[in-house]
Design a protein around this motif. Structure first.
Motif, mmCIF file in Angstrom:
data_model
loop_
_atom_site.group_PDB
_atom_site.id
_atom_site.type_symbol
_atom_site.label_atom_id
_atom_site.label_comp_id
_atom_site.label_asym_id
_atom_site.label_seq_id
_atom_site.Cartn_x
_atom_site.Cartn_y
_atom_site.Cartn_z
ATOM 1 N N GLY A 234 0.817 -1.211 0.000
ATOM 2 C CA GLY A 234 0.000 0.000 0.000
ATOM 3 C C GLY A 234 0.846 1.254 0.000
ATOM 4 O O GLY A 234 0.557 2.217 -0.729
ATOM 5 N N LEU A 235 1.897 1.271 0.802
ATOM 6 C CA LEU A 235 2.791 2.438 0.830
ATOM 7 C C LEU A 235 3.538 2.578 -0.494
ATOM 8 O O LEU A 235 3.771 3.696 -0.966
ATOM 9 N N LEU A 236 3.898 1.451 -1.108
ATOM 10 C CA LEU A 236 4.547 1.504 -2.424
ATOM 11 C C LEU A 236 3.587 2.076 -3.468
ATOM 12 O O LEU A 236 3.992 2.862 -4.328
ATOM 13 N N THR A 237 2.313 1.722 -3.357
ATOM 14 C CA THR A 237 1.302 2.267 -4.267
ATOM 15 C C THR A 237 1.138 3.771 -4.060
ATOM 16 O O THR A 237 0.885 4.509 -5.003
ATOM 17 N N PHE A 238 1.288 4.225 -2.818
ATOM 18 C CA PHE A 238 1.204 5.662 -2.540
ATOM 19 C C PHE A 238 2.321 6.418 -3.263
ATOM 20 O O PHE A 238 2.103 7.479 -3.818
ATOM 21 N N PHE A 239 3.528 5.854 -3.235
ATOM 22 C CA PHE A 239 4.671 6.521 -3.857
ATOM 23 C C PHE A 239 4.775 6.262 -5.355
ATOM 24 O O PHE A 239 5.363 7.055 -6.082
ATOM 25 N N VAL A 240 4.240 5.129 -5.826
ATOM 26 C CA VAL A 240 4.252 4.805 -7.256
ATOM 27 C C VAL A 240 2.802 4.563 -7.677
ATOM 28 O O VAL A 240 2.355 3.414 -7.767
ATOM 29 N N PRO A 241 2.032 5.626 -7.896
ATOM 30 C CA PRO A 241 0.619 5.437 -8.257
ATOM 31 C C PRO A 241 0.487 4.782 -9.622
ATOM 32 O O PRO A 241 1.373 4.852 -10.471
ATOM 33 N N GLY A 242 -0.646 4.121 -9.815
ATOM 34 C CA GLY A 242 -0.905 3.492 -11.101
ATOM 35 C C GLY A 242 -0.472 2.047 -11.203
ATOM 36 O O GLY A 242 -0.483 1.472 -12.287
ATOM 37 N N LEU A 243 -0.072 1.445 -10.093
ATOM 38 C CA LEU A 243 0.280 0.019 -10.129
ATOM 39 C C LEU A 243 -0.984 -0.801 -10.388
ATOM 40 O O LEU A 243 -2.050 -0.501 -9.861
ATOM 41 N N ASN A 244 -0.851 -1.829 -11.177
ATOM 42 C CA ASN A 244 -1.960 -2.720 -11.493
ATOM 43 C C ASN A 244 -2.375 -3.487 -10.235
ATOM 44 O O ASN A 244 -1.543 -3.834 -9.389
ATOM 45 N N ALA A 245 -3.661 -3.801 -10.107
ATOM 46 C CA ALA A 245 -4.162 -4.532 -8.946
ATOM 47 C C ALA A 245 -3.513 -5.908 -8.835
ATOM 48 O O ALA A 245 -3.231 -6.389 -7.731
ATOM 49 N N GLY A 246 -3.272 -6.549 -9.949
ATOM 50 C CA GLY A 246 -2.608 -7.852 -9.925
ATOM 51 C C GLY A 246 -1.205 -7.756 -9.358
ATOM 52 O O GLY A 246 -0.773 -8.607 -8.571
ATOM 53 N N ILE A 247 -0.480 -6.709 -9.750
ATOM 54 C CA ILE A 247 0.874 -6.504 -9.232
ATOM 55 C C ILE A 247 0.816 -6.166 -7.746
ATOM 56 O O ILE A 247 1.643 -6.645 -6.961
ATOM 57 N N GLN A 248 -0.164 -5.379 -7.346
ATOM 58 C CA GLN A 248 -0.305 -5.037 -5.929
ATOM 59 C C GLN A 248 -0.562 -6.289 -5.083
ATOM 60 O O GLN A 248 0.049 -6.477 -4.032
ATOM 61 N N LEU A 249 -1.472 -7.142 -5.539
ATOM 62 C CA LEU A 249 -1.777 -8.365 -4.790
ATOM 63 C C LEU A 249 -0.602 -9.338 -4.814
ATOM 64 O O LEU A 249 -0.326 -10.015 -3.815
ATOM 65 N N LEU A 250 0.092 -9.400 -5.945
ATOM 66 C CA LEU A 250 1.281 -10.252 -6.030
ATOM 67 C C LEU A 250 2.365 -9.761 -5.080
ATOM 68 O O LEU A 250 3.006 -10.562 -4.381
ATOM 69 N N LEU A 251 2.554 -8.446 -5.034
ATOM 70 C CA LEU A 251 3.521 -7.872 -4.088
ATOM 71 C C LEU A 251 3.142 -8.180 -2.655
ATOM 72 O O LEU A 251 3.995 -8.534 -1.830
ATOM 73 N N THR A 252 1.860 -8.041 -2.343
ATOM 74 C CA THR A 252 1.390 -8.334 -0.988
ATOM 75 C C THR A 252 1.699 -9.782 -0.616
ATOM 76 O O THR A 252 2.236 -10.063 0.463
ATOM 77 N N ALA A 253 1.368 -10.704 -1.494
ATOM 78 C CA ALA A 253 1.590 -12.122 -1.207
ATOM 79 C C ALA A 253 3.077 -12.461 -1.133
ATOM 80 O O ALA A 253 3.512 -13.184 -0.226
ATOM 81 N N LEU A 254 3.862 -11.952 -2.069
ATOM 82 C CA LEU A 254 5.298 -12.252 -2.068
ATOM 83 C C LEU A 254 5.999 -11.650 -0.859
ATOM 84 O O LEU A 254 6.828 -12.313 -0.217
ATOM 85 N N LEU A 255 5.686 -10.389 -0.547
ATOM 86 C CA LEU A 255 6.302 -9.773 0.636
ATOM 87 C C LEU A 255 5.910 -10.520 1.902
ATOM 88 O O LEU A 255 6.747 -10.759 2.781
ATOM 89 N N GLY A 256 4.641 -10.891 2.012
ATOM 90 C CA GLY A 256 4.197 -11.656 3.184
ATOM 91 C C GLY A 256 4.916 -12.982 3.306
ATOM 92 O O GLY A 256 5.348 -13.379 4.388
ATOM 93 N N ALA A 257 5.061 -13.698 2.183
ATOM 94 C CA ALA A 257 5.738 -15.000 2.206
ATOM 95 C C ALA A 257 7.212 -14.855 2.556
ATOM 96 O O ALA A 257 7.760 -15.642 3.335
ATOM 97 N N VAL A 258 7.871 -13.839 1.998
ATOM 98 C CA VAL A 258 9.295 -13.623 2.292
ATOM 99 C C VAL A 258 9.487 -13.241 3.755
ATOM 100 O O VAL A 258 10.381 -13.763 4.441
ATOM 101 N N LEU A 259 8.649 -12.337 4.252
ATOM 102 C CA LEU A 259 8.749 -11.950 5.664
ATOM 103 C C LEU A 259 8.485 -13.143 6.571
ATOM 104 O O LEU A 259 9.180 -13.340 7.581
ATOM 105 N N LEU A 260 7.494 -13.938 6.229
ATOM 106 C CA LEU A 260 7.182 -15.133 7.016
ATOM 107 C C LEU A 260 8.366 -16.081 7.041
ATOM 108 O O LEU A 260 8.753 -16.593 8.099
ATOM 109 N N TYR A 261 8.961 -16.314 5.895
ATOM 110 C CA TYR A 261 10.082 -17.247 5.800
ATOM 111 C C TYR A 261 11.293 -16.786 6.613
ATOM 112 O O TYR A 261 11.914 -17.579 7.318
ATOM 113 N N PHE A 262 11.619 -15.514 6.523
ATOM 114 C CA PHE A 262 12.851 -15.044 7.150
ATOM 115 C C PHE A 262 12.699 -14.641 8.616
ATOM 116 O O PHE A 262 13.665 -14.735 9.375
#
Length: 146
Positions: free
Chosen positions: A40-68
Motif C-alpha cells: 500500500g505504501l509503495l502504491t502511494f509513492f508509485v501510483p498506477g500500479l496494477n491490482a494484480g501486481i499489488q496483490l502479487l507484491l502483498t503475497a510475495l512480501l508476506g511470504a518472504v517476511l514469514l520465511y525469514f
C-alpha cells in the motif's frame, strides 16, 4: 483500463490482518498484513500500479517476511520439551476393558498393558494391584517381579 487498488485500502487491510493476528495467535497472518502495508505504501509513492501486481507484491512480501522472520521472532524458551518418560515406577489396579483386554488404572488414567504375559496368574483378576515399571508408547509395562 488498468484497475488499481487504492493505497489506503491496502494499508487498512494490512493493519486489519495484523490486528487479527492478536486473536488468531498463529504468528502467520501478521506477515501478510505487513506485506499489504508495504504494498500500500509503495502504491502511494508509485501510483498506477496494477491490482494484480499489488496483490502479487502483498503475497510475495508476506511470504518472504514469514520465511525469514517468523522463527527469529518466536522465542525458543516459550515451552520446555517434556521427557517421553514422564511417569516413573508406580502401582496400579487391574481392570478389564470392554474388549476383554486387561488394562491398569495408574497415574489417573487407564493404560493398556504392554506385557500381560508377565503378570502372575493370581494377580490377573480385576481389582488386583500390580507394579507398573514404565510407560512406553501409550502402554504400561508391568514389573517382572510381580
Amino acid at each position: 483500463m488498468d484497475v488499481s487498488i487504492v493505497w489506503w485500502l491496502l494499508v487498512t487491510a494490512g493493519i486489519a490482518l495484523v490486528i487479527a493476528e492478536v486473536f488468531i495467535g498463529a504468528f502467520i497472518v501478521m506477515w501478510f498484513g505487513l506485506g499489504a502495508v508495504v504494498a500500500g505504501l509503495l502504491t502511494f509513492f508509485v501510483p498506477g500500479l496494477n491490482a494484480g501486481i499489488q496483490l502479487l507484491l502483498t503475497a510475495l512480501l508476506g511470504a518472504v517476511l514469514l520465511y525469514f522472520f517468523r522463527d527469529r521472532c518466536i522465542a525458543g524458551e516459550n515451552a520446555s520439551q517434556e521427557s517421553l518418560h514422564t511417569f516413573s515406577r508406580t502401582t496400579g489396579e487391574i481392570h478389564k476393558a470392554e474388549t476383554g483386554a486387561m488394562t491398569v488404572f495408574a497415574n489417573g488414567t487407564f493404560w493398556q498393558i504392554g506385557n500381560p504375559e508377565d503378570i502372575p496368574e493370581e494377580k490377573r483378576k480385576p481389582g488386583s494391584t500390580i507394579t507398573v515399571a514404565e510407560f512406553r508408547n501409550n502402554k504400561a509395562y508391568v514389573s517382572n517381579s510381580d
